[in-house]
Write a protein that holds these residues in place. Structure first.
Motif, PDB file in Angstrom:
ATOM      1  N   HIS A 148      -4.002   8.743   4.483  1.00  0.00           N
ATOM      2  CA  HIS A 148      -4.808   7.929   3.571  1.00  0.00           C
ATOM      3  C   HIS A 148      -4.468   6.441   3.598  1.00  0.00           C
ATOM      4  CE1 HIS A 148      -6.627  11.511   1.851  1.00  0.00           C
ATOM      5  NE2 HIS A 148      -5.420  12.036   1.697  1.00  0.00           N
ATOM      6  N   VAL A 149      -3.358   6.075   4.223  1.00  0.00           N
ATOM      7  CA  VAL A 149      -2.999   4.662   4.300  1.00  0.00           C
ATOM      8  C   VAL A 149      -2.934   4.187   5.749  1.00  0.00           C
ATOM      9  CG1 VAL A 149      -1.270   2.910   3.740  1.00  0.00           C
ATOM     10  CG2 VAL A 149      -1.720   4.769   2.129  1.00  0.00           C
ATOM     11  N   THR A 150      -2.095   4.856   6.543  1.00  0.00           N
ATOM     12  CA  THR A 150      -1.864   4.387   7.920  1.00  0.00           C
ATOM     13  C   THR A 150      -3.124   4.472   8.772  1.00  0.00           C
ATOM     14  OG1 THR A 150       0.438   5.123   7.757  1.00  0.00           O
ATOM     15  CG2 THR A 150      -0.440   4.674   9.964  1.00  0.00           C
ATOM     16  N   LEU A 199       0.831  -1.207   0.000  1.00  0.00           N
ATOM     17  CA  LEU A 199       0.000   0.000   0.000  1.00  0.00           C
ATOM     18  C   LEU A 199       0.862   1.252   0.000  1.00  0.00           C
ATOM     19  CD1 LEU A 199      -2.709  -1.113   2.607  1.00  0.00           C
ATOM     20  CD2 LEU A 199      -2.928  -1.041   0.120  1.00  0.00           C
ATOM     21  N   TYR A 200       1.941   1.231   0.760  1.00  0.00           N
ATOM     22  CA  TYR A 200       2.853   2.382   0.779  1.00  0.00           C
ATOM     23  C   TYR A 200       3.594   2.503  -0.556  1.00  0.00           C
ATOM     24  CZ  TYR A 200       2.046   2.630   5.795  1.00  0.00           C
ATOM     25  OH  TYR A 200       1.467   2.745   7.041  1.00  0.00           O
ATOM     26  N   GLU A 201       3.941   1.369  -1.165  1.00  0.00           N
ATOM     27  CA  GLU A 201       4.611   1.400  -2.462  1.00  0.00           C
ATOM     28  C   GLU A 201       3.693   1.997  -3.525  1.00  0.00           C
ATOM     29  OE1 GLU A 201       5.763  -2.586  -3.216  1.00  0.00           O
ATOM     30  OE2 GLU A 201       7.247  -2.662  -1.584  1.00  0.00           O
ATOM     31  N   ALA A 202       2.414   1.633  -3.467  1.00  0.00           N
ATOM     32  CA  ALA A 202       1.445   2.202  -4.413  1.00  0.00           C
ATOM     33  C   ALA A 202       1.285   3.699  -4.187  1.00  0.00           C
ATOM     34  CB  ALA A 202       0.105   1.493  -4.268  1.00  0.00           C
ATOM     35  N   ALA A 203       1.297   4.119  -2.920  1.00  0.00           N
ATOM     36  CA  ALA A 203       1.195   5.542  -2.620  1.00  0.00           C
ATOM     37  C   ALA A 203       2.419   6.295  -3.121  1.00  0.00           C
ATOM     38  CB  ALA A 203       1.029   5.742  -1.116  1.00  0.00           C
TER      39      ALA A 203
END
Length: 318
Positions: free
Chosen positions: A231-233, A214-218
């Motif tokens: 938006h993720v954490t 998810l962080y890589e996509a962000a």
């Protein structure tokens, strides 16, 4: 169904007895499995029934009685309930409990989350700082409270010394636990400091369970650190935050030990909370019926808040 013993024999050979084989029906197997399961549960349940459930039910019944612990119990009806509205100490304890909960729950949650995010990074001495933050939660409350009172001593405490060095007028120095206007602030700060390490550990577990993809996509979308956090954490920590909020709320409503060690409900009634008021009525005044009625009010208050939190969580998930 069972097969009885029989004898199997062949010509010229001795008879060999056949073993009895018992075949249990499906219902019998279920009953046997249930009895095995209940045998494991029984010791803990008996302890719970004797030392927790029984006293709770007795306290509910005692709320409608008069009893001083030595004389005979007499029926009081709703006398203890109507007495709540005339008791100024109860009113003060009720609102102080609400104030403590409203102030300490979000502050502890934010501090715990901030520490977890910081100490989840690859920084030097990370394990040491994690241990240091968790230590107040497991340290002796008596020792910690004594040190806290020394640090916040109005006359010679390090905190006021620092404020004096920064140029604050000695006349405007906070009195902390000795001042009715600052006593609740002192207790709230103590609660935040003592509990945030424990909930930091829970948040650390939640952070380490977030999918790194998810962080890589962000990152591919060009999100900065703050946007990834929002938006993720935060969304991924939703179940963890809900659990922490519920636990903190329940813990805040039943706060007692730090009040007892730091302020004893004073000065006046500035830090008197419901559990400490229950303690005073039960073991100082020995009015066990009235203290049980206050306990009943606290029970339904915590129940209502918890049910509200669960309903809000379900609405958010829907």
């Amino acid at each position: 169904m069972s097969i009885s013993n029989s004898v199997i024999a062949t010509d010229g050979a001795p008879a060999v007895p056949r073993r009895k084989v018992t075949v249990l029906s499906k219902r019998q197997r279920k009953i046997r499995n249930a009895l095995v399961a209940y045998s494991f549960i029984a010791p803990n349940f008996l302890g719970f029934a004797v030392f927790t459930l029984g006293p709770i039910l007795f306290a509910f019944a005692l709320a409608f009685m008069h009893w001083d612990g030595s004389n005979a119990i007499t029926f009081a009806g709703l006398d203890n309930f109507w007495r709540l509205f005339e008791d100024k100490a109860f009113t003060a304890a009720f609102w102080n409990t609400i104030i403590y909960t409203v102030a300490s729950v979000p502050a502890t949650l934010l501090c715990a989350l901030g520490l977890a995010v910081l100490l989840n990074q690859k920084i030097a001495g990370r394990n040491f700082f994690r241990t240091a933050m968790f230590f107040p939660y497991v340290a002796s409350l008596v020792a910690v409270a004594v040190v806290w009172n020394m640090i916040f001593n109005p006359e010679m405490g390090p905190v006021n010394m620092i404020l004096y060095t920064l140029g604050l007028d000695p006349k405007n120095m906070p009195g902390w636990a000795a001042d009715r206007h600052w006593a609740m602030v002192t207790v709230i700060l103590f609660g935040i400091w003592k509990n945030m390490g424990y909930y930091m550990v829970i948040y650390l577990a939640g952070l380490q369970g977030i999918n790194a993809e998810l962080y890589e996509a962000a990152d591919l979308d060009g999100a900065n650190s703050w946007q990834k956090f929002i938006h993720v954490t935060v969304p991924q920590l939703g179940p963890t935050t809900f659990f922490v909020t519920v636990m903190l709320t329940i813990q805040s409503f039943k706060v007692f030990d730090q009040i007892y060690m730091i302020t004893q409900g004073g000065p006046g009634t500035s830090t008197l909370v419901l559990v400490y008021h229950i303690y005073n009525e039960a073991f100082i005044s020995w009015d066990l019926g009235y203290s049980s009625m206050i306990s009943l009010v606290l029970f339904f208050l915590v129940l209502a808040v918890t049910v509200f939190q669960f309903r809000r969580q379900r609405e958010d998930e829907a």
